[in-house]
Design an enzyme around this catalytic site. Sequence first.
Site, PDB file in Angstrom:
ATOM      1  CB  CYS A 181      -0.926   0.004   1.207  1.00 22.87           C
ATOM      2  SG  CYS A 181      -2.086  -1.359   1.236  1.00 22.87           S
ATOM      3  CB  CYS A 240     -13.904  -2.336   4.217  1.00 19.87           C
ATOM      4  SG  CYS A 240     -14.293  -3.231   5.738  1.00 19.87           S
ATOM      5  CB  CYS A 241     -11.002   1.527   1.117  1.00 19.01           C
ATOM      6  SG  CYS A 241      -9.652   0.360   1.079  1.00 19.01           S
TER       7      CYS A 241
END
Lengths: 139, 330
Positions: free
Chosen positions: B83, B201-202
């Site tokens: 990420c 949650c993305c």
Amino acid sequence: MTEQHDIPLVYDNILTPGPEVHLQGGYCPSCDLYHFPQQDRCTECLGTVNTTDLGNKAVIHSVTTIRTRAPLGLPSPYSVAYLDLKHVPLRVFSLMDPAEAGQYSIGQEVELQVAPLGLNNNKEICLRPYFRTCANSAE
Amino acid sequence: MVAIIGTGIIPFGHHLERSIVAMASEATLAALKDANISRETIGACYFANALGGMLFGDTTIGQNLTAGLGIKNIPVVNVENACTSGSSAYYLARLAILAGECEVALVVGSEKMCVPDFGLLNSGTTELDTLLGMVVPASFALRAQRHMHDYGTTEEQMAAVTVKSRAHAALNPNAQFRKKESLEDVLNGPMIADPFTRSQCCPIADGAAALILASDEFAAKYYRAITIEASVLTSGIYDNQADLTHWETDYHAADLAYEKAGISAKDIDLVECHDAFTFSEILHYEALGLCEEGQGGKFVADGHASLGGRTPVNVSGGLLSEGTPSPPPE
């Protein structure tokens, strides 16, 4: 019929040999530090570590239940936790008994089991260690 | 010093018909146009992508991008750092300029995640934690559960992050989710990993973004140039015993960035941070010193992270509303 001892363990060298299953990890006598899984070297002093028995009982430090599609052929839902081992000062990540998913709470005492559960990276049935509510939680 | 002189982004979402390179090309051309420079000005390219190798077998995508745009004879570095890939590419490009290796650098992140059976991200298929069922939502859910236990953080406070995110995203045409959600909407959604409901949650997304970085001397003619006061990249180890509520690596990174910039949390007017889950943003409030440790839930519920609040956070809508094609520089 496949016997349990014919089924591969999901990860090598994480359980002690013998009839009563315990977690196996590393211990650095110089730093008095435990590791799970066992590392090649102590992360503190870079010295060699000894293989050691980490016991089979723990207390839940934090727990969650995954309720979306489960990976690795695990049942859905399933719970995972960080556990404080009772016999050594070490916090480890663990799978919990899927039969008790969603029923765990912080502070609860749990004990280790090993059974065929889900698949490994070769998509074969494999043995996985997991913790579940102590048979005698008043211990 | 180094400055940002141009930016380009394509809306994050489902771009099923477009390749990683095609999306990156569009973002790059937009950034070049924004900076008003030609491709010949680019002295180096740092290209971020986390999943192309795993999902598609793609490698050296950065070179495919520059070759496709006719950019040649420059160093191209492909960056995979999960990420943090986009931020790492940005970090490296800035260092290259500071080292005098180039005057202008291109930073691009591009990712395709909307593929069948994508599942949940993990930290590596051979890692023991992964094999025992660890997935990324669980890693933050475990932190959240302990934070709730230790500090009394509530599900409503965590849901307030999503409510804020949607309100901010309503103002961002590039965001995926621009419709406002109430606390009840958030809390009544399907549970993913206790205590996170779906909109905490993305979502996964396809997308790309690009930055043009330049030396102070080059950037002097740009009235819109944004000077970078500090850029920090750090890492941690497994501490025995792991502290789930005090994210030590996050605190360390924030402290180091403040020290390098010569400022403190009191000087911060606006924050964009990695909000893959509602609770991860709460941890960032605390590590950044926007509030006391343990008070992140109250901070957002009291409106301090909203536009008009004490320190607005993720005014773009963040990953929660834009989506997370992991590597684009945020």
